[in-house]
Design a protein around this motif. Sequence first.
Motif, mmCIF file in Angstrom:
data_model
loop_
_atom_site.group_PDB
_atom_site.id
_atom_site.type_symbol
_atom_site.label_atom_id
_atom_site.label_comp_id
_atom_site.label_asym_id
_atom_site.label_seq_id
_atom_site.Cartn_x
_atom_site.Cartn_y
_atom_site.Cartn_z
ATOM 1 N N GLY A 50 26.850 26.077 81.706
ATOM 2 C CA GLY A 50 25.849 26.668 80.835
ATOM 3 C C GLY A 50 25.601 25.912 79.553
ATOM 4 N N LYS A 51 26.165 24.711 79.426
ATOM 5 C CA LYS A 51 26.025 23.946 78.183
ATOM 6 C C LYS A 51 24.980 22.851 78.357
ATOM 7 C CE LYS A 51 30.691 25.045 76.693
ATOM 8 N NZ LYS A 51 32.048 24.557 76.420
ATOM 9 N N LYS A 52 23.841 23.062 77.734
ATOM 10 C CA LYS A 52 22.740 22.118 77.833
ATOM 11 C C LYS A 52 22.887 21.051 76.748
ATOM 12 C CE LYS A 52 17.760 22.137 78.584
ATOM 13 N NZ LYS A 52 16.572 22.993 78.717
ATOM 14 N N ARG A 53 22.888 19.810 77.171
ATOM 15 C CA ARG A 53 23.005 18.702 76.216
ATOM 16 C C ARG A 53 21.647 18.040 76.068
ATOM 17 N NH1 ARG A 53 26.655 13.230 77.104
ATOM 18 N NH2 ARG A 53 25.767 12.042 75.376
ATOM 19 N N THR A 54 21.252 17.797 74.830
ATOM 20 C CA THR A 54 19.950 17.188 74.554
ATOM 21 C C THR A 54 20.130 15.967 73.669
ATOM 22 O OG1 THR A 54 18.881 19.356 74.704
ATOM 23 C CG2 THR A 54 17.627 17.599 73.648
ATOM 24 N N ASP A 55 19.338 14.949 73.964
ATOM 25 C CA ASP A 55 19.419 13.698 73.218
ATOM 26 C C ASP A 55 18.011 13.284 72.800
ATOM 27 O OD1 ASP A 55 20.836 11.072 72.484
ATOM 28 O OD2 ASP A 55 19.252 10.380 73.829
ATOM 29 N N HIS A 56 17.846 12.911 71.525
ATOM 30 C CA HIS A 56 16.541 12.486 71.002
ATOM 31 C C HIS A 56 16.626 11.043 70.523
ATOM 32 C CE1 HIS A 56 15.492 16.787 70.907
ATOM 33 N NE2 HIS A 56 16.648 16.973 70.285
#
Length: 433
Positions: free
Chosen positions: A397-403
């Motif tokens: 359930g841990k969404k990782r986001t990278d910008h």
Amino acid sequence: MAYKDEQLNEEKVFKDPVHRYVHVKDQAIWDLIASPEFQRLRRIKQLGTTYLTFHGAEHSRFNHSLGVYEIVRRIITNFQGRPHWNNEERLLCLCAALLHDLGHGPFSHSFEKVFKLDHEEYTQQIVLGNTHVHTILERVEPGFSQKVADVIAKTYADKLVVSLISSQIDADRMDYLQRDAYFTGVSYGHFDMERILRVMRPMEDQVVIKATGMHAVEDYIMSRYQMYWQVYFHPVTRSAEVILSKILHRAKYLFENNYTFKLKPTHFISFFTGNASLEEYLKLDEGIVSYYFQLWQEEDDFIISDLSERFMNRRLFKYTEFNPNQQMNDWMELYRLFQEAEIDPEYYLVVDSSSDLPYDFYRPGEEEERLPIHLVMPNDDLKELSRNSDIVEAISGKKRTDHKLYFPIDLIDNLDDENLKKKIKAILADKKV
């Protein structure tokens, strides 16, 4: 003998670097592979622009589709005679596995985003439309093409069939993780697939995993996690995707503003106007797109010429970390400075974001509900994977986001206005470019 049951005189095999061999015995499968719509997948790369980062990543959707078919063939061979498995669904599973990616366009997801297309909808159109594939499927039995389309759309009544091709542990993922790892040359995507296939069990609505196979599934999930961050979301690949999408946006803009191309972009016009027919969609492949990019390097419009040259010769944008929640003022200032420098920020200052959710448990009512992976315990009870695995629980359930912020450092370096150059570089330096 009915076409549905017709077998080849002798089994055909495709030599495969991942699965060793892909076995074909059904006449219908052999005919589908030979269809023009399926052969077109040879001209669509599996990983889009990733070959500009990992030079071995030249494999195609054709390779992958055969691989998914082969994994499903092995799974249902193991399911023979087990409770909950209906062997009448065998050919449907094989056809849906083979055809699941049929609607991918050139450079897949980048192309889809620019023209607001959906490859799954196109897959269903190819299966149901006036195509060789449709004709072959209808020979199996009337309405068979609709069944295949329903499996691909995840609306088919037998959810076990759907789960073989689309779930958190399906044949699609198991093939692309291993295949993409092989062709990119990385080690992350490898896991013990043979073990997973041995411990898969059919249940009423989905495939479950025998509890003794939990560690093989943990390995599979961690492989997926690593592949997304080390390969699929690689910042250099994303730089190429940014440039690719900006070329297509610029071509569309120029067309809409009556720019006269040196060569009329005939293959793109229906996409620019938003009314591409299925026939026109099927005619467009990566060879055609690359041909136009090659020619657009000579256009009088600087932006499309420059971007096309960058893409064709791998002169990509530089990038830096960017947090849109904390650094929007910097971005707005850079946007203004780019305009002042006459470097169009719409094309040359791009924020790109990637995110992934490696595993999730069931969250009723949420968008993109995900059926969890279940373990079947020795007493035949089902237990959701993360409740038994500390490793999976840690990432569930841990969404990782990278910008990332992308920009052309060479255009900045070539600015005549030294003061303007220093201002831009000062902001970028603060982000440790």
